[in-house]
Design an enzyme around this catalytic site. Structure first.
Site, PDB file in Angstrom:
ATOM      1  N   GLY A  46       0.892  -1.584   0.319  1.00  0.00           N
ATOM      2  CA  GLY A  46       0.154  -0.094   0.373  1.00  0.00           C
ATOM      3  C   GLY A  46       0.852   0.955  -0.206  1.00  0.00           C
ATOM      4  N   GLN A  51       2.521  10.126   1.957  1.00  0.00           N
ATOM      5  CA  GLN A  51       4.250   8.832   1.795  1.00  0.00           C
ATOM      6  C   GLN A  51       5.173   9.607   1.081  1.00  0.00           C
ATOM      7  OE1 GLN A  51       2.098   5.462   2.268  1.00  0.00           O
ATOM      8  NE2 GLN A  51       3.982   4.748   3.313  1.00  0.00           N
ATOM      9  N   CYS A  94       5.707  -0.599   7.520  1.00  0.00           N
ATOM     10  CA  CYS A  94       5.092   0.856   6.643  1.00  0.00           C
ATOM     11  C   CYS A  94       6.433   0.828   6.075  1.00  0.00           C
ATOM     12  CB  CYS A  94       5.039   1.486   7.954  1.00  0.00           C
ATOM     13  SG  CYS A  94       4.457   3.170   7.166  1.00  0.00           S
ATOM     14  N   LEU A  95       6.055   1.342   4.465  1.00  0.00           N
ATOM     15  CA  LEU A  95       7.561   2.094   3.685  1.00  0.00           C
ATOM     16  C   LEU A  95       7.881   3.881   4.503  1.00  0.00           C
ATOM     17  CD1 LEU A  95       6.094   0.891   0.026  1.00  0.00           C
ATOM     18  CD2 LEU A  95       7.316   0.102   1.340  1.00  0.00           C
ATOM     19  N   HIS A 136      -4.526   1.289   7.745  1.00  0.00           N
ATOM     20  CA  HIS A 136      -3.222   1.689   7.678  1.00  0.00           C
ATOM     21  C   HIS A 136      -3.182   3.471   6.816  1.00  0.00           C
ATOM     22  CE1 HIS A 136       1.293   1.339   7.673  1.00  0.00           C
ATOM     23  NE2 HIS A 136       1.408   1.883   7.238  1.00  0.00           N
ATOM     24  N   GLU A 137      -3.888   2.681   5.489  1.00  0.00           N
ATOM     25  CA  GLU A 137      -3.876   3.621   4.920  1.00  0.00           C
ATOM     26  C   GLU A 137      -4.267   5.410   4.745  1.00  0.00           C
ATOM     27  OE1 GLU A 137      -1.031   3.834   2.839  1.00  0.00           O
ATOM     28  OE2 GLU A 137      -0.890   1.613   3.056  1.00  0.00           O
ATOM     29  N   HIS A 140      -2.422   7.822   7.256  1.00  0.00           N
ATOM     30  CA  HIS A 140      -1.412   8.184   6.449  1.00  0.00           C
ATOM     31  C   HIS A 140      -2.393   9.707   6.510  1.00  0.00           C
ATOM     32  CE1 HIS A 140       2.119   6.136   6.721  1.00  0.00           C
ATOM     33  NE2 HIS A 140       1.481   5.093   5.970  1.00  0.00           N
TER      34      HIS A 140
HETATM   35  O1  K1U Z   1       2.037   2.478   3.843  1.00  0.00           O
HETATM   36  C1  K1U Z   1       2.679   1.766   4.252  1.00  0.00           C
HETATM   37  O2  K1U Z   1       3.621   2.438   4.352  1.00  0.00           O
HETATM   38  C2  K1U Z   1       2.552  -0.097   2.892  1.00  0.00           C
HETATM   39  C3  K1U Z   1       2.822  -0.645   4.249  1.00  0.00           C
HETATM   40  C4  K1U Z   1       1.546  -1.187   4.039  1.00  0.00           C
HETATM   41  C5  K1U Z   1       1.418  -2.101   5.229  1.00  0.00           C
HETATM   42  C6  K1U Z   1       1.891  -3.506   5.323  1.00  0.00           C
HETATM   43  C7  K1U Z   1       1.378  -4.537   6.720  1.00  0.00           C
HETATM   44  C8  K1U Z   1      -0.090  -4.112   7.517  1.00  0.00           C
HETATM   45  C9  K1U Z   1      -0.184  -2.547   7.449  1.00  0.00           C
HETATM   46  C10 K1U Z   1      -0.092  -1.730   6.075  1.00  0.00           C
HETATM   47  C11 K1U Z   1       3.625  -1.809   3.596  1.00  0.00           C
HETATM   48  O3  K1U Z   1       3.333  -2.058   2.637  1.00  0.00           O
HETATM   49  S1  K1U Z   1       4.623  -2.193   4.840  1.00  0.00           S
HETATM   50  C12 K1U Z   1       6.204  -3.079   3.927  1.00  0.00           C
HETATM   51  C13 K1U Z   1       5.489  -4.720   2.916  1.00  0.00           C
HETATM   52  O4  K1U Z   1       5.532  -4.414   2.416  1.00  0.00           O
HETATM   53  C14 K1U Z   1       4.632  -5.508   4.356  1.00  0.00           C
HETATM   54  C15 K1U Z   1       4.701  -5.471   5.845  1.00  0.00           C
HETATM   55  C16 K1U Z   1       4.118  -6.633   5.971  1.00  0.00           C
HETATM   56  C17 K1U Z   1       3.004  -7.396   5.635  1.00  0.00           C
HETATM   57  C18 K1U Z   1       2.857  -7.456   4.091  1.00  0.00           C
HETATM   58  C19 K1U Z   1       3.646  -6.338   3.546  1.00  0.00           C
HETATM   59 ZN    ZN Z   2       2.639   3.024   5.820  1.00  0.00          ZN
END
Ligand code: K1U
Ligand code: ZN
Length: 172
Positions: A46, A51, A94-95, A136-137, A140
């Site tokens: 996401g 971001q 989170c990125l 989560h998004e 943000h």
């Molecule tokens: O918003 C962001 O920073 C993206 C985030 C989204 C997210 C991941 C996990 C739970 C809630 C929201 C990410 O993509 S973090 C990196 C990632 O690739 C990831 C981490 C955990 C599970 C699956 C993917």
């Molecule tokens: Zn995030």
């Protein structure tokens, strides 16, 4: 398409509140495409416009990409219109907080209304990872990051680590 730089914490820009979009224009579609490429390039599931330093209520997601094919989703002005009382715990990343993870408790199921890529009103029932990720998004877009949902002690540890990493990177 352009890969956009992602803002990492701590950064005051991650605390800003994004503004609704009046209409889904070609410019917005091009920007959503850039956001999606940025998300794929960072191996995320996401990304919110905040971001990448843009204060519009825009989100891209693809929760299927780890299973192979791409299933991109675009959310313009997403809004939770109903949430379950039942909760769910998910280990979130989170990125904007690279390398940091924590268990976050959120409503298990949500109904979200939004405009799609073509500007058409839509509503989805989300559960499991879809519900976690869209909440989560949307956070943000409201200047909230996942560590705002955990204890102050854990939050301080994570933010101190990220601050130190930024300091060391700047000294390189
Ligand atoms: O918003 C962001 O920073 C993206 C985030 C989204 C997210 C991941 C996990 C739970 C809630 C929201 C990410 O993509 S973090 C990196 C990632 O690739 C990831 C981490 C955990 C599970 C699956 C993917
Ligand atoms: Zn995030």
């Amino acid at each position: 398409m352009t890969i956009l730089p992602i803002i990492t914490a701590p950064d005051p820009r991650l605390k800003l509140i994004a503004k609704p979009v009046a209409a889904v224009t070609d410019e917005i579609r091009r920007f959503l495409d850039d956001m999606l490429e940025t998300m794929y390039a960072s191996e995320g599931i996401g990304l919110a416009a905040v971001q990448v330093g843009d204060l519009r209520r825009l989100v891209v997601m693809d929760i299927a990409q780890r299973d192979g094919g791409r299933e991109p989703r675009y959310f313009v002005n997403p809004e939770v219109v109903w949430q379950s009382e039942e909760e769910n715990v998910y280990l979130e990343g989170c990125l904007s907080l690279p390398g940091q993870f924590a268990d976050v408790v959120r409503p298990k199921t949500v109904k979200v209304k939004y405009l799609d890529y073509d500007g058409k009103p839509q509503q989805i029932d989300a559960d499991e990872l879809l519900a976690t990720c869209i909440q989560h998004e949307i956070d943000h877009l409201n200047g909230v990051v996942f560590v705002d949902h955990i204890s102050q002690v854990k939050r301080d540890i994570i933010l101190r680590k990220l601050k130190k990493e930024k300091r060391l990177a700047a000294a390189d």
